[in-house]
Design an enzyme around this catalytic site. Structure first.
Site, mmCIF file in Angstrom:
data_model
loop_
_atom_site.group_PDB
_atom_site.id
_atom_site.type_symbol
_atom_site.label_atom_id
_atom_site.label_comp_id
_atom_site.label_asym_id
_atom_site.label_seq_id
_atom_site.Cartn_x
_atom_site.Cartn_y
_atom_site.Cartn_z
ATOM 1 N N GLU A 80 -9.143 -10.836 -7.518
ATOM 2 C CA GLU A 80 -8.235 -9.697 -7.322
ATOM 3 C C GLU A 80 -7.061 -9.744 -8.302
ATOM 4 O O GLU A 80 -6.626 -8.701 -8.800
ATOM 5 C CB GLU A 80 -7.738 -9.679 -5.869
ATOM 6 C CG GLU A 80 -8.864 -9.366 -4.878
ATOM 7 C CD GLU A 80 -8.464 -9.513 -3.415
ATOM 8 O OE1 GLU A 80 -7.274 -9.819 -3.134
ATOM 9 O OE2 GLU A 80 -9.340 -9.319 -2.551
ATOM 10 N N ASN A 112 -1.952 -0.020 7.035
ATOM 11 C CA ASN A 112 -1.337 -1.266 7.507
ATOM 12 C C ASN A 112 -0.445 -1.937 6.467
ATOM 13 O O ASN A 112 -0.217 -3.147 6.511
ATOM 14 C CB ASN A 112 -2.399 -2.215 8.077
ATOM 15 C CG ASN A 112 -3.479 -2.556 7.073
ATOM 16 O OD1 ASN A 112 -3.404 -2.165 5.911
ATOM 17 N ND2 ASN A 112 -4.485 -3.306 7.504
ATOM 18 N N TYR A 143 -12.229 -3.289 -3.193
ATOM 19 C CA TYR A 143 -12.858 -3.241 -1.880
ATOM 20 C C TYR A 143 -14.379 -3.384 -1.949
ATOM 21 O O TYR A 143 -15.097 -2.911 -1.056
ATOM 22 C CB TYR A 143 -12.465 -1.942 -1.178
ATOM 23 C CG TYR A 143 -11.010 -1.913 -0.726
ATOM 24 C CD1 TYR A 143 -10.434 -2.998 -0.057
ATOM 25 C CD2 TYR A 143 -10.211 -0.793 -0.938
ATOM 26 C CE1 TYR A 143 -9.114 -2.972 0.371
ATOM 27 C CE2 TYR A 143 -8.891 -0.758 -0.506
ATOM 28 C CZ TYR A 143 -8.338 -1.848 0.146
ATOM 29 O OH TYR A 143 -7.041 -1.822 0.582
ATOM 30 N N HIS A 202 -1.856 -5.459 1.547
ATOM 31 C CA HIS A 202 -3.128 -6.161 1.335
ATOM 32 C C HIS A 202 -2.774 -7.566 0.847
ATOM 33 O O HIS A 202 -1.821 -7.729 0.083
ATOM 34 C CB HIS A 202 -3.952 -5.457 0.253
ATOM 35 C CG HIS A 202 -5.081 -6.306 -0.265
ATOM 36 N ND1 HIS A 202 -6.332 -6.296 0.317
ATOM 37 C CD2 HIS A 202 -5.135 -7.219 -1.270
ATOM 38 C CE1 HIS A 202 -7.103 -7.167 -0.330
ATOM 39 N NE2 HIS A 202 -6.407 -7.735 -1.297
ATOM 40 N N LYS A 211 0.838 -1.204 0.000
ATOM 41 C CA LYS A 211 0.000 0.000 0.000
ATOM 42 C C LYS A 211 0.879 1.263 0.000
ATOM 43 O O LYS A 211 2.093 1.177 0.219
ATOM 44 C CB LYS A 211 -0.923 -0.024 1.228
ATOM 45 C CG LYS A 211 -1.934 -1.190 1.236
ATOM 46 C CD LYS A 211 -2.902 -1.045 2.416
ATOM 47 C CE LYS A 211 -3.869 -2.208 2.516
ATOM 48 N NZ LYS A 211 -4.845 -2.029 3.637
HETATM 49 P P1 IDP Z 1 -7.452 -7.324 5.734
HETATM 50 O O1 IDP Z 1 -6.689 -6.251 4.953
HETATM 51 O O2 IDP Z 1 -6.653 -7.846 6.875
HETATM 52 O O3 IDP Z 1 -7.997 -8.412 4.831
HETATM 53 P P2 IDP Z 1 -10.187 -6.330 5.857
HETATM 54 O O4 IDP Z 1 -11.131 -6.617 6.957
HETATM 55 O O5 IDP Z 1 -10.391 -7.004 4.540
HETATM 56 O O6 IDP Z 1 -8.709 -6.589 6.406
HETATM 57 O O7 IDP Z 1 -10.212 -4.748 5.636
HETATM 58 C C1 IDP Z 1 -9.582 -4.153 4.511
HETATM 59 C C2 IDP Z 1 -8.771 -2.968 4.981
HETATM 60 O O8 IDP Z 1 -9.650 -2.004 5.532
HETATM 61 C C3 IDP Z 1 -7.781 -3.273 6.091
HETATM 62 O O9 IDP Z 1 -6.528 -3.728 5.595
HETATM 63 C C4 IDP Z 1 -7.658 -1.955 6.788
HETATM 64 O O10 IDP Z 1 -6.672 -1.113 6.166
HETATM 65 C C5 IDP Z 1 -9.016 -1.325 6.600
HETATM 66 N N1 IDP Z 1 -9.851 -1.497 7.797
HETATM 67 C C6 IDP Z 1 -10.426 -2.631 8.235
HETATM 68 N N2 IDP Z 1 -11.136 -2.432 9.347
HETATM 69 C C7 IDP Z 1 -11.020 -1.093 9.614
HETATM 70 C C8 IDP Z 1 -11.538 -0.250 10.653
HETATM 71 O O11 IDP Z 1 -12.255 -0.683 11.563
HETATM 72 N N3 IDP Z 1 -11.187 1.076 10.574
HETATM 73 C C9 IDP Z 1 -10.398 1.592 9.587
HETATM 74 N N4 IDP Z 1 -9.885 0.821 8.605
HETATM 75 C C10 IDP Z 1 -10.191 -0.495 8.621
HETATM 76 MG MG MG Z 2 -9.405 -8.356 3.359
#
Ligand code: IDP
Ligand code: MG
Length: 137
Positions: free
Chosen positions: A126, A112, A49, A115, A9
């Site tokens: 994807e 974070n 997304y 992805h 990212k």
């Molecule tokens: P993942 O990336 O570990 O698969 P997902 O639940 O698919 O997590 O969520 C996609 C992305 O959305 C996450 O990587 C994170 O950056 C963001 N995200 C997920 N939950 C939250 C939240 O509660 N607040 C803000 N950003 C979030």
């Molecule tokens: Mg995810």
């Protein structure tokens, strides 16, 4: 043999850790079979997304992934989808174990660093989003 999509990212690009992230997968003896740097546009972000549409953080998610260049790659190996998910760590970096990518490089859930696809179905979808065209050389 499975394939998964891994995206570094925009915060990972800014932190200059593309190489370190690729190295982790290579040292684990996984194969990088395709790679590209690109700026994700809003349409591609919405496709990536799609499952998060309607969640409170959706707009923030789209804004961030479109805020700067990313590096997308296809990683291949046995059980690579679950292995790469283990190697990136928990979604919230504060919960991610040290030794994982998020546990070592990230602090905020919205930034974070990486992805990764979470199932065979999502991986196929994807990978198709990022590597659907035959590259011009
Ligand atoms: P993942 O990336 O570990 O698969 P997902 O639940 O698919 O997590 O969520 C996609 C992305 O959305 C996450 O990587 C994170 O950056 C963001 N995200 C997920 N939950 C939250 C939240 O509660 N607040 C803000 N950003 C979030
Ligand atoms: Mg995810």
């Amino acid at each position: 043999m499975e394939k998964t999509l891994l995206i570094v990212k925009p915060d990972g690009i800014q932190k200059r850790i593309i190489g370190e992230i690729i190295s982790r997968f290579e040292k684990r003896n996984l194969r990088i079979s395709a790679i590209r740097m690109l700026r994700v546009d809003t349409e591609l972000a919405h496709r990536l997304y799609d499952i998060h549409k309607g969640k409170p953080f959706f707009d923030e998610l789209v804004d961030f992934i479109t805020s700067g260049d990313v590096v997308a790659m296809v990683i291949e190996g046995d059980n690579v989808i679950s292995l790469v998910r283990k190697m990136i760590g928990a979604t919230d970096p504060m919960q991610a174990e040290p030794g994982t990518i998020r546990g070592d490089y990230a602090l905020e859930i919205g930034r974070n660093t990486v992805h990764a696809s979470d199932s065979q179905e999502r991986a196929a979808y994807e990978i198709g989003l990022f590597f659907k065209e035959v590259p011009k050389v």
